[in-house]
Each structure stands twice: as structure tokens, then as C-alpha cells.
Design a protein around this motif. Structure first.
Motif: not given
Length: 159
Positions: A65-68, A82-84, A108-111, A116-117
Motif C-alpha cells: 500500500l502506497t500513499y503518494f 506499508f506492507l499490511p 512501515g516501509l517508507a519514509p 507502521g501500526g
């Protein structure tokens, strides 16, 4: 020893035969805390559903999952990724209509500093073909007192 290997191979084969694997993708519009700094979200999903004789099915899910990030006041906001990993519950309301949820943890992968959570994703899906469904979902990852969330529209393909 050969008999043990044969029994394990048969058990794994029957386990795989009694499950359904699906892949999908979603496009989302950020909501809540993610609304101001991010333009849209994309996710790629994989589900492994165990076969069930009832209307309720259980399984496992993994997503990317990526938020731009947007530009605010001349400052570029970094993408958040994120990697859910989640447990899945689905209830078949009818042959075509399903409701359910994914619950787990979004790594959490980036930034940098994204720990994560808690991850959640309630959804509804409508079957448009034998192995194809359109879904509408609300997904979120609770991070450091805030939430990355989005309303998403996606498609899933059963394999």
C-alpha cells in the motif's frame, strides 16, 4: 520415511486444493490525516482464503500500500508505503455479494521513521464474473497517533 513424505505431500496438496488464491489492485482517495499531504493511494493485494462449507470464510492477506505525497508550500511530501499482513473474514451475503474485513499489522516501509501500526480494511465486494469481483473498501493504518486511511475501489481476480 517415504510414507511420511507421501502423507505430508498429500496433506499439503489437499490443503492447497481446499483454498482459493486471489490477486487484486485498488485505487484510493486519502481521508483523515492523510487527506492533506497525499494525493492518492494504490495497493496490490493477495488473499488466500480457506475453503468453507458455510457462508463465512477465513483467510490470510498481504498487500503493498502506497500513499503518494503531494507538494505543500513548495515542499514535496515523501510517499508513505506499508506492507499490511492480515487475517481475513468474509461473509457471503449471496452468490454475488460479500462483506468482510482484514485485520492485522501494516509494516512501515517508507519514509524513514515509519514504524507502521494496526491495519484494518472493512470491505464489500460484488462478483462480476466467475473469478472476478469489484470491491469498495475503507483501509487504514494507525501510525504514531495518526491514521493513513483511504476509500478505495478495486478489482480482485481468483486464481
Amino acid at each position: 520415511m517415504k510414507k511420511l513424505i507421501l502423507v505430508l505431500a498429500l496433506a499439503l496438496t489437499s490443503f492447497a486444493a481446499s483454498a482459493q488464491f486471489s490477486l487484486g489492485a485498488s485505487f484510493g482517495l486519502p481521508t483523515g490525516d492523510a487527506d492533506t499531504g497525499y494525493t492518492f493511494a494504490l495497493s496490490i493485494d493477495a488473499n488466500y482464503m480457506f475453503d468453507s462449507e458455510s457462508e463465512i470464510a477465513f483467510g490470510l492477506a498481504a498487500s503493498y500500500l502506497t500513499y503518494f505525497g503531494d507538494e505543500i508550500g513548495g515542499v514535496d511530501i515523501d510517499n508513505a508505503s506499508f506492507l499490511p499482513l492480515a487475517g481475513v473474514v468474509r461473509y457471503a451475503v449471496s452468490d454475488k455479494f460479500t462483506i468482510g474485513t482484514d485485520l492485522g499489522y501494516g509494516i512501515g516501509l517508507a519514509p524513514s521513521g515509519n514504524d507502521g501500526g494496526f491495519y484494518y480494511r472493512p470491505m464489500v465486494a460484488y462478483g462480476v464474473g466467475e473469478n472476478t469481483a469489484i470491491n469498495l473498501s475503507y483501509s487504514g493504518v494507525s501510525v504514531n497517533g495518526g491514521t493513513f486511511s483511504n476509500i478505495g475501489l478495486g478489482i480482485m481476480f481468483g486464481l
